[in-house]
Design a protein around this motif. Structure first.
Motif, PDB file in Angstrom:
ATOM      1  N   ALA A 107       1.037  -1.014   0.037  1.00 14.95           N
ATOM      2  CA  ALA A 107      -0.034   0.021   0.096  1.00 14.95           C
ATOM      3  C   ALA A 107       0.990   1.176  -0.007  1.00 14.95           C
ATOM      4  N   VAL A 108       0.522   2.309  -0.862  1.00 15.72           N
ATOM      5  CA  VAL A 108       1.179   3.511  -0.806  1.00 15.72           C
ATOM      6  C   VAL A 108       0.359   4.465  -0.199  1.00 15.72           C
ATOM      7  N   ILE A 109       0.987   5.140   1.131  1.00 12.49           N
ATOM      8  CA  ILE A 109       0.028   6.201   1.945  1.00 12.49           C
ATOM      9  C   ILE A 109       1.056   7.192   1.906  1.00 12.49           C
ATOM     10  N   HIS A 110       0.400   8.325   1.796  1.00 17.66           N
ATOM     11  CA  HIS A 110       1.341   9.468   1.790  1.00 17.66           C
ATOM     12  C   HIS A 110       1.636  10.214   3.344  1.00 17.66           C
ATOM     13  N   GLU A 111       3.034  10.586   3.527  1.00 19.67           N
ATOM     14  CA  GLU A 111       3.309  10.943   4.621  1.00 19.67           C
ATOM     15  C   GLU A 111       2.440  11.750   5.384  1.00 19.67           C
ATOM     16  N   THR A 112       1.671  12.679   4.919  1.00 20.62           N
ATOM     17  CA  THR A 112       0.547  13.537   5.497  1.00 20.62           C
ATOM     18  C   THR A 112      -0.687  13.030   5.726  1.00 20.62           C
ATOM     19  N   ALA A 113      -1.004  11.772   5.283  1.00 17.21           N
ATOM     20  CA  ALA A 113      -2.479  11.175   5.471  1.00 17.21           C
ATOM     21  C   ALA A 113      -2.512  10.785   7.042  1.00 17.21           C
ATOM     22  N   ILE A 115      -4.380   8.487   9.543  1.00 14.60           N
ATOM     23  CA  ILE A 115      -4.842   6.899   9.507  1.00 14.60           C
ATOM     24  C   ILE A 115      -5.342   6.628  10.988  1.00 14.60           C
ATOM     25  N   GLY A 116      -6.712   6.343  11.097  1.00 15.81           N
ATOM     26  CA  GLY A 116      -7.394   6.243  12.510  1.00 15.81           C
ATOM     27  C   GLY A 116      -6.813   4.784  13.037  1.00 15.81           C
ATOM     28  N   GLU A 117      -7.255   4.694  14.348  1.00 12.43           N
ATOM     29  CA  GLU A 117      -7.168   3.546  14.902  1.00 12.43           C
ATOM     30  C   GLU A 117      -7.848   2.228  14.240  1.00 12.43           C
ATOM     31  N   GLY A 118      -7.444   1.221  14.170  1.00  9.82           N
ATOM     32  CA  GLY A 118      -7.952  -0.049  13.800  1.00  9.82           C
ATOM     33  C   GLY A 118      -8.217  -0.138  12.299  1.00  9.82           C
ATOM     34  N   CYS A 119      -7.708   0.869  11.367  1.00 11.33           N
ATOM     35  CA  CYS A 119      -7.951   0.729  10.044  1.00 11.33           C
ATOM     36  C   CYS A 119      -7.094  -0.606   9.447  1.00 11.33           C
ATOM     37  N   LYS A 120      -7.675  -0.977   8.181  1.00 14.01           N
ATOM     38  CA  LYS A 120      -7.054  -1.890   7.609  1.00 14.01           C
ATOM     39  C   LYS A 120      -7.029  -1.582   5.895  1.00 14.01           C
ATOM     40  N   ILE A 121      -5.837  -1.701   5.480  1.00 13.78           N
ATOM     41  CA  ILE A 121      -5.652  -1.254   4.238  1.00 13.78           C
ATOM     42  C   ILE A 121      -5.023  -2.182   3.438  1.00 13.78           C
ATOM     43  N   GLY A 122      -5.444  -2.801   2.266  1.00 16.13           N
ATOM     44  CA  GLY A 122      -5.227  -3.964   1.662  1.00 16.13           C
ATOM     45  C   GLY A 122      -4.118  -3.798   0.639  1.00 16.13           C
ATOM     46  N   ALA A 123      -3.790  -4.657  -0.227  1.00 20.63           N
ATOM     47  CA  ALA A 123      -2.527  -4.636  -0.946  1.00 20.63           C
ATOM     48  C   ALA A 123      -2.869  -3.693  -1.939  1.00 20.63           C
ATOM     49  N   ASN A 124      -1.877  -2.852  -2.607  1.00 19.25           N
ATOM     50  CA  ASN A 124      -1.861  -1.960  -3.821  1.00 19.25           C
ATOM     51  C   ASN A 124      -2.929  -0.865  -3.494  1.00 19.25           C
ATOM     52  N   CYS A 125      -3.206  -0.436  -2.391  1.00 17.60           N
ATOM     53  CA  CYS A 125      -3.977   0.677  -2.192  1.00 17.60           C
ATOM     54  C   CYS A 125      -3.210   1.907  -2.254  1.00 17.60           C
ATOM     55  N   TYR A 126      -3.933   2.987  -2.607  1.00 16.82           N
ATOM     56  CA  TYR A 126      -3.228   4.446  -2.472  1.00 16.82           C
ATOM     57  C   TYR A 126      -4.312   5.297  -1.909  1.00 16.82           C
TER      58      TYR A 126
END
Length: 330
Positions: A107-113, A115-126
């Motif tokens: 997953a690609v997550i910008h450094e400024t994003a 992300i709340g507690e307990g989030c789940k982010i799958g493969a190849n997400c942006y």
């Protein structure tokens, strides 16, 4: 395998148990397809005749229907069999796909994003710049959330969903596969020289309320300016189009292949049947119903039911259809 006794199921439904069965109930099934370990449901008189030939050991039945259980079979009589079956389906609902890791390494997550507690982010997400995900958000593989979008707590986006920049999404929403939120509205004008078309910039966004569910391959376009709005509790089927600057009130329903043109306004609790089309700048007031396949060209008053193409009062349209059939027989 999960199974229940008829008493355990009735304790949940709190209906009136008639007859009894010693069979373990391993799931719900349609009347004609059920076997001896299934529970089925009968919601109208036209299905009562199928009960005698069904192999189901039990049925949930509307309490206004006259049905006898039979040998080693049971009925649970309730006010609304459809709602009761929804509870049974929850009992047997298989678990959702599991995440081996909360945030997949691809997953690609910008450094400024954020992300709340307990989030789940799958493969190849942006997840783009300045995106905010509330607690418990789930993004299944291949979901894109673009810059400055906010998503509320416990919202789920299934694979292929794209949420464009600056959109505002509420909590407890469900977006099924390949939903598009915030793509450009369809805005073009003929050029001054008469050759070609000029694209009108779409600089607004999309605002979606809480507890909204949007079916697979449906689109909610961003506004030309201001916002396209989907109110709290709206339920939208597969392959539905909601055009730029449309505003949906709370708890509206849109069935598959229906569509709103630009700047349509729906009140609360409006029901749009499958394949119905709503002309741009039309207002459909609260509690109105649009029949399947209808074409709405004019405003619809609160509580009115319209039908046909072009749509008009359903009773008038039905009278016209009857008259046309009679003419055809002459």
């Amino acid at each position: 395998m999960t199974s229940y006794t008829i008493k355990e199921i009735n304790d949940i439904l709190k209906g009136k148990l008639i007859g009894n069965t010693t069979q373990s109930i391993e799931g719900p099934e349609q009347l004609q397809n059920a076997n001896s370990n299934h529970i089925t449901f009968i919601g109208s008189t036209k299905y009562v005749k199928h009960w005698a030939d069904s192999k189901a050991c039990a049925a949930v039945v509307n309490d206004n229907l006259n049905v006898e259980p039979g040998d080693n079979r049971a009925l649970i009589k309730v006010k609304n069999a459809d709602l009761a079956m929804a509870k049974i389906l929850e009992l047997f609902n298989p678990p959702a796909p599991e995440f081996e890791t909360d945030i997949h390494p691809t997953a690609v997550i910008h450094e400024t994003a954020k992300i709340g507690e307990g989030c789940k982010i799958g493969a190849n997400c942006y997840v783009g710049k300045n995106v905010e995900l509330g607690d418990g958000v789930i993004l299944y593989p291949n979901v894109c959330v673009f810059d400055e979008t906010t998503i509320g707590n416990n919202t789920i986006a299934w694979s292929g969903t794209v949420i464009r920049e600056r959109c505002i999404i509420g909590s407890h929403c469900i977006f099924h596969t390949n939903v598009s939120i915030g793509a450009d509205g369809f805005g073009y004008r003929p050029s001054d020289d008469g050759h070609g078309l000029v694209k009108i910039p779409q600089i607004g966004n999309v605002i979606i309320g809480h507890y909204v569910e949007i079916g697979a391959n449906s689109c909610v376009d961003r506004a030309k300016f201001s916002a396209t709005i989907v109110g709290d509790g709206c339920k939208i089927d597969n392959l539905v189009q909601i055009a730029h600057n449309s505003v949906m009130g709370r708890f509206c329903i849109m069935a598959g292949h229906s569509g709103l043109a630009g700047s349509v306004t729906l009140g609360d609790g409006v029901i749009i049947g499958g394949s119905a089309s709503i002309k741009d700048h039309t207002t459909i007031e609260s509690g109105a119903t649009v029949g399947a396949g209808s074409g709405v060209m004019n405003n619809v008053k609160a509580g009115e039911t319209v039908l046909g193409y072009p749509a008009q009062d359903a009773r008038d349209m039905l009278k016209q259809w009857v008259a046309m059939r009679r003419l055809a027989k002459k």
